[in-house]
Design an enzyme around this catalytic site. Sequence first.
Site, PDB file in Angstrom:
ATOM      1  N   GLU A 276      16.009  -6.394  -0.950  1.00 57.25           N
ATOM      2  CA  GLU A 276      14.860  -6.061  -1.710  1.00 57.25           C
ATOM      3  C   GLU A 276      14.491  -6.857  -2.863  1.00 57.25           C
ATOM      4  O   GLU A 276      13.169  -6.917  -2.740  1.00 57.25           O
ATOM      5  CB  GLU A 276      14.950  -4.376  -2.132  1.00 57.25           C
ATOM      6  CG  GLU A 276      15.396  -3.534  -1.047  1.00 57.25           C
ATOM      7  CD  GLU A 276      14.280  -3.515   0.367  1.00 57.25           C
ATOM      8  OE1 GLU A 276      12.972  -3.438   0.010  1.00 57.25           O
ATOM      9  OE2 GLU A 276      14.798  -3.536   1.477  1.00 57.25           O
ATOM     10  N   TRP A 279      12.480  -9.022  -1.104  1.00 52.12           N
ATOM     11  CA  TRP A 279      10.801  -8.694  -1.063  1.00 52.12           C
ATOM     12  C   TRP A 279      10.007  -9.186  -2.019  1.00 52.12           C
ATOM     13  O   TRP A 279       9.132  -9.494  -2.015  1.00 52.12           O
ATOM     14  CB  TRP A 279      10.985  -7.235  -0.538  1.00 52.12           C
ATOM     15  CG  TRP A 279      11.113  -7.083   0.958  1.00 52.12           C
ATOM     16  CD1 TRP A 279      12.224  -6.627   1.533  1.00 52.12           C
ATOM     17  CD2 TRP A 279      10.036  -7.378   1.915  1.00 52.12           C
ATOM     18  NE1 TRP A 279      11.942  -6.558   2.928  1.00 52.12           N
ATOM     19  CE2 TRP A 279      10.561  -6.949   3.396  1.00 52.12           C
ATOM     20  CE3 TRP A 279       8.658  -7.727   1.949  1.00 52.12           C
ATOM     21  CZ2 TRP A 279       9.858  -7.073   4.359  1.00 52.12           C
ATOM     22  CZ3 TRP A 279       8.014  -7.677   3.070  1.00 52.12           C
ATOM     23  CH2 TRP A 279       8.688  -7.483   4.397  1.00 52.12           C
ATOM     24  N   TRP A 307     -14.535   0.013   6.675  1.00 54.98           N
ATOM     25  CA  TRP A 307     -14.110   0.997   5.657  1.00 54.98           C
ATOM     26  C   TRP A 307     -15.273   1.968   5.345  1.00 54.98           C
ATOM     27  O   TRP A 307     -16.202   1.567   5.556  1.00 54.98           O
ATOM     28  CB  TRP A 307     -13.636   0.191   4.591  1.00 54.98           C
ATOM     29  CG  TRP A 307     -12.572  -0.722   4.490  1.00 54.98           C
ATOM     30  CD1 TRP A 307     -12.623  -2.210   4.387  1.00 54.98           C
ATOM     31  CD2 TRP A 307     -11.058  -0.679   4.926  1.00 54.98           C
ATOM     32  NE1 TRP A 307     -11.487  -2.845   4.474  1.00 54.98           N
ATOM     33  CE2 TRP A 307     -10.601  -1.837   4.901  1.00 54.98           C
ATOM     34  CE3 TRP A 307     -10.499   0.684   5.218  1.00 54.98           C
ATOM     35  CZ2 TRP A 307      -9.325  -2.008   5.259  1.00 54.98           C
ATOM     36  CZ3 TRP A 307      -9.208   0.393   5.425  1.00 54.98           C
ATOM     37  CH2 TRP A 307      -8.384  -0.724   5.484  1.00 54.98           C
ATOM     38  N   ASN A 345       9.561   4.183  -2.505  1.00 56.70           N
ATOM     39  CA  ASN A 345       9.086   3.398  -1.896  1.00 56.70           C
ATOM     40  C   ASN A 345       8.681   3.944  -0.689  1.00 56.70           C
ATOM     41  O   ASN A 345       7.449   3.862  -0.173  1.00 56.70           O
ATOM     42  CB  ASN A 345       9.993   2.005  -1.765  1.00 56.70           C
ATOM     43  CG  ASN A 345       9.384   1.114  -0.667  1.00 56.70           C
ATOM     44  OD1 ASN A 345       8.480   0.552  -1.039  1.00 56.70           O
ATOM     45  ND2 ASN A 345      10.097   1.132   0.253  1.00 56.70           N
ATOM     46  N   TRP A 363      -8.052  -0.707   1.437  1.00 53.06           N
ATOM     47  CA  TRP A 363      -6.814  -0.532   0.491  1.00 53.06           C
ATOM     48  C   TRP A 363      -6.974  -0.888  -0.882  1.00 53.06           C
ATOM     49  O   TRP A 363      -6.040  -0.657  -1.699  1.00 53.06           O
ATOM     50  CB  TRP A 363      -5.929  -1.811   1.579  1.00 53.06           C
ATOM     51  CG  TRP A 363      -6.380  -3.020   1.496  1.00 53.06           C
ATOM     52  CD1 TRP A 363      -7.150  -3.670   2.313  1.00 53.06           C
ATOM     53  CD2 TRP A 363      -6.238  -4.049   0.650  1.00 53.06           C
ATOM     54  NE1 TRP A 363      -7.397  -4.811   2.160  1.00 53.06           N
ATOM     55  CE2 TRP A 363      -6.795  -5.371   1.031  1.00 53.06           C
ATOM     56  CE3 TRP A 363      -5.653  -4.237  -0.818  1.00 53.06           C
ATOM     57  CZ2 TRP A 363      -6.914  -6.472   0.284  1.00 53.06           C
ATOM     58  CZ3 TRP A 363      -5.734  -5.425  -1.541  1.00 53.06           C
ATOM     59  CH2 TRP A 363      -6.202  -6.516  -0.906  1.00 53.06           C
ATOM     60  N   TRP A 386       0.356  -3.476  -0.680  1.00 58.68           N
ATOM     61  CA  TRP A 386      -0.838  -2.819  -0.168  1.00 58.68           C
ATOM     62  C   TRP A 386      -1.511  -3.499   1.149  1.00 58.68           C
ATOM     63  O   TRP A 386      -2.033  -2.690   2.176  1.00 58.68           O
ATOM     64  CB  TRP A 386      -1.964  -2.580  -1.268  1.00 58.68           C
ATOM     65  CG  TRP A 386      -1.924  -1.498  -2.085  1.00 58.68           C
ATOM     66  CD1 TRP A 386      -1.326  -1.291  -2.918  1.00 58.68           C
ATOM     67  CD2 TRP A 386      -2.218  -0.073  -1.639  1.00 58.68           C
ATOM     68  NE1 TRP A 386      -1.131   0.095  -3.490  1.00 58.68           N
ATOM     69  CE2 TRP A 386      -1.803   0.816  -2.474  1.00 58.68           C
ATOM     70  CE3 TRP A 386      -2.628   0.447  -0.392  1.00 58.68           C
ATOM     71  CZ2 TRP A 386      -2.016   2.028  -2.386  1.00 58.68           C
ATOM     72  CZ3 TRP A 386      -2.872   1.618  -0.337  1.00 58.68           C
ATOM     73  CH2 TRP A 386      -2.660   2.571  -1.396  1.00 58.68           C
TER      74      TRP A 386
HETATM   75  P1  FAD Z   1      14.955  -0.743  -5.313  1.00 58.79           P
HETATM   76  O1  FAD Z   1      15.129  -0.123  -3.744  1.00 58.79           O
HETATM   77  O2  FAD Z   1      16.244  -0.596  -6.008  1.00 58.79           O
HETATM   78  O3  FAD Z   1      15.021  -2.385  -5.182  1.00 58.79           O
HETATM   79  C1  FAD Z   1      15.346  -3.182  -6.244  1.00 58.79           C
HETATM   80  C2  FAD Z   1      14.124  -3.991  -6.501  1.00 58.79           C
HETATM   81  O4  FAD Z   1      13.777  -4.852  -5.557  1.00 58.79           O
HETATM   82  C3  FAD Z   1      12.831  -3.119  -7.119  1.00 58.79           C
HETATM   83  O5  FAD Z   1      13.010  -2.981  -8.521  1.00 58.79           O
HETATM   84  C4  FAD Z   1      11.824  -4.370  -6.852  1.00 58.79           C
HETATM   85  O6  FAD Z   1      11.627  -5.240  -7.632  1.00 58.79           O
HETATM   86  C5  FAD Z   1      12.128  -4.879  -5.594  1.00 58.79           C
HETATM   87  N1  FAD Z   1      11.633  -4.365  -4.305  1.00 58.79           N
HETATM   88  C6  FAD Z   1      12.218  -3.311  -3.944  1.00 58.79           C
HETATM   89  N2  FAD Z   1      11.288  -3.028  -2.727  1.00 58.79           N
HETATM   90  C7  FAD Z   1      10.246  -3.956  -2.603  1.00 58.79           C
HETATM   91  C8  FAD Z   1       9.215  -4.225  -1.774  1.00 58.79           C
HETATM   92  N3  FAD Z   1       8.854  -3.558  -0.874  1.00 58.79           N
HETATM   93  N4  FAD Z   1       8.416  -5.082  -2.197  1.00 58.79           N
HETATM   94  C9  FAD Z   1       8.456  -6.049  -3.292  1.00 58.79           C
HETATM   95  N5  FAD Z   1       9.612  -5.873  -4.177  1.00 58.79           N
HETATM   96  C10 FAD Z   1      10.402  -4.696  -3.698  1.00 58.79           C
HETATM   97  N6  FAD Z   1       6.961  -2.946  -6.441  1.00 58.79           N
HETATM   98  C11 FAD Z   1       6.755  -3.480  -7.772  1.00 58.79           C
HETATM   99  O7  FAD Z   1       7.626  -3.769  -8.274  1.00 58.79           O
HETATM  100  N7  FAD Z   1       5.420  -3.398  -8.195  1.00 58.79           N
HETATM  101  C12 FAD Z   1       4.516  -2.746  -7.607  1.00 58.79           C
HETATM  102  O8  FAD Z   1       3.133  -2.915  -7.897  1.00 58.79           O
HETATM  103  C13 FAD Z   1       4.607  -2.200  -6.387  1.00 58.79           C
HETATM  104  N8  FAD Z   1       3.399  -1.743  -5.520  1.00 58.79           N
HETATM  105  C14 FAD Z   1       3.723  -1.324  -4.328  1.00 58.79           C
HETATM  106  C15 FAD Z   1       2.725  -0.618  -3.730  1.00 58.79           C
HETATM  107  C16 FAD Z   1       2.865  -0.017  -2.413  1.00 58.79           C
HETATM  108  C17 FAD Z   1       1.629   0.517  -1.347  1.00 58.79           C
HETATM  109  C18 FAD Z   1       4.050  -0.196  -1.647  1.00 58.79           C
HETATM  110  C19 FAD Z   1       4.542   0.281  -0.238  1.00 58.79           C
HETATM  111  C20 FAD Z   1       5.147  -0.803  -2.317  1.00 58.79           C
HETATM  112  C21 FAD Z   1       4.835  -1.242  -3.649  1.00 58.79           C
HETATM  113  N9  FAD Z   1       6.017  -1.911  -4.385  1.00 58.79           N
HETATM  114  C22 FAD Z   1       5.968  -2.416  -5.554  1.00 58.79           C
HETATM  115  C23 FAD Z   1       7.372  -2.177  -3.570  1.00 58.79           C
HETATM  116  C24 FAD Z   1       8.313  -0.841  -3.910  1.00 58.79           C
HETATM  117  O9  FAD Z   1       7.778   0.204  -3.687  1.00 58.79           O
HETATM  118  C25 FAD Z   1       9.269  -1.034  -5.284  1.00 58.79           C
HETATM  119  O10 FAD Z   1       9.599  -2.307  -5.807  1.00 58.79           O
HETATM  120  C26 FAD Z   1      10.165   0.256  -5.421  1.00 58.79           C
HETATM  121  O11 FAD Z   1       9.771   1.337  -5.049  1.00 58.79           O
HETATM  122  C27 FAD Z   1      10.914   0.184  -6.569  1.00 58.79           C
HETATM  123  O12 FAD Z   1      11.680   0.993  -6.989  1.00 58.79           O
HETATM  124  P2  FAD Z   1      13.275   0.647  -7.326  1.00 58.79           P
HETATM  125  O13 FAD Z   1      13.421  -0.289  -8.242  1.00 58.79           O
HETATM  126  O14 FAD Z   1      14.172   1.881  -7.119  1.00 58.79           O
HETATM  127  O15 FAD Z   1      13.643  -0.390  -5.883  1.00 58.79           O
END
Ligand code: FAD
Length: 483
Positions: A276, A279, A307, A345, A363, A386
């Site tokens: 993650e 990602w 849209w 997420n 979006w 997004w």
């Molecule tokens: P954990 O599962 O603990 O993951 C650890 C770290 O990995 C996160 O803190 C984050 O930095 C990174 N990460 C995890 N999943 C993703 C992902 N899919 N994409 C990119 N990085 C990821 N994340 C943001 O940091 N900022 C945003 O503005 C953002 N907007 C989002 C918008 C949408 C529509 C979606 C579907 C996802 C978005 N995310 C965003 C990705 C993700 O949802 C969050 O990073 C995650 O929920 C953060 O929770 P966590 O720290 O507990 O994640």
Amino acid sequence: MPSTKALVVFRSDLRVADNPALFQALKGGHSVIALFVLDEESGRAYGGASRWWLHHSLTALAKRLCELNVPLILRKGPLAQTVQSIATEAGVSALFWNRSYDDVSVAFGRALKAWGAENGMETESHLANLLHEPHATLTKSGGHFKVFTPFWRNQLSLDAPREPLPSPESQAPVADVPASDALADWDLLPTRPNWAKQFPDHWTPGEDGARVRLNRFLETGITLYEEARDMPGVEATSGLSPHLRFGEISPYQIWHRTKRVTEQVGRDNSDKFLAEIGWREFSHHLLYHHPALATDNFQTKFNAFPWRDDAETSRLLSAWQKGETGYPIVDAGMRQLWQTGWMHNRVRMIVGSFLVKHLLIDWRAGEDWFWDTLVDACPASNSASWQWVAGSGADAAPYFRIFNPILQGEKFDPEGAYVRHFVPELSKLPNKILHKPWSAKPSELDYFGVELGKTYPNPIVDHGAARDRALNAFKSLKDNKAA
Ligand code: FAD
């Protein structure tokens, strides 16, 4: 001999530990001054929730820097000019900063290097907030990656990320420091109303808060991560995203501490979690190569997407924003976002899909709302995610894969802990109707104190009809292309 002065420019790296720019400036024997510029003119301004975070994060940073005798100057203005004017006023001979990869930051880095060279100033920028440089990561054919799996495979094949740097030693007090704005004068905190009043129950911005969060996750969450990371009612993810967004913790610190702790307990279950972090790296890679990711479809065929733009659009958008769509899992997510500045997420994917597919709303309207309300609103991850949800992005979910909000709720919140918490008016409903209250008889709802249309909204769209309409819209896109 009096030491030379250096300016360290802080941006999305609001930490003292493992901060290469600060570390090298102090190590070089300079008298170091720190600067943070609030630039509301170039690029996209911070959203409301990010401003709340920034206020507290800068407060925490100033305290940490003070322990090192490094004064922090706060100034408002266009980034490059403000840095140049403070550097001139303070009489520094060197400039240090950590690199960011959005277009404004890239232009800033170039401008500062050129200005430094013209004015006989040493300039030094560092890789600090990503594990690898986005521009140095290339496919075999020399292009950039558009699909996550080969991207991450490539990253894992490189040398292991470097160890985090130690915290720097404190310096002697610095004289003749340019004046700083007062943080309170920046009005970053919301008042009238203070819609962020619940945020402190959930978050402690700053390095200490980030460290506590990581430790807590490594003690408990990581053992649940693989199996429960998709369950919004279980605390199985790290909650590190806002800390990473503002650079209060580095990916290097996370990487090595996670590896060390999981190896100590003899069970390396960190791959999924570290992927993650991958990602996040991938999102920055995409943003670097596509600076307009927040506004322009990555796949240009989506420019012709039909849209919705009619009298109903703003009513539907507002119902979505307020968590009043009549779909409990969607409403729980949108209310979690409003109350805490963050959303799980899995639920981000569900609410995103609902907006673009069930409501057919562009979006960019969702991206914008998230930008304003998320404490982790990130130029790279928000726009890339997004576009992923909408189907217009790189490596995106195909447009025709439409999340069913009822089944998603039943699958990922089977006991309803999440929905009951954020949609308390439904809390008494039994599991079998919790995610589809309209399917129950009115007498049954009445028994549990729910009256649809009064205590909780009727669904704003019918799932089946909305699904068909979305598929037709997608088909029109394909037909257009064929024509
Ligand atoms: P954990 O599962 O603990 O993951 C650890 C770290 O990995 C996160 O803190 C984050 O930095 C990174 N990460 C995890 N999943 C993703 C992902 N899919 N994409 C990119 N990085 C990821 N994340 C943001 O940091 N900022 C945003 O503005 C953002 N907007 C989002 C918008 C949408 C529509 C979606 C579907 C996802 C978005 N995310 C965003 C990705 C993700 O949802 C969050 O990073 C995650 O929920 C953060 O929770 P966590 O720290 O507990 O994640």
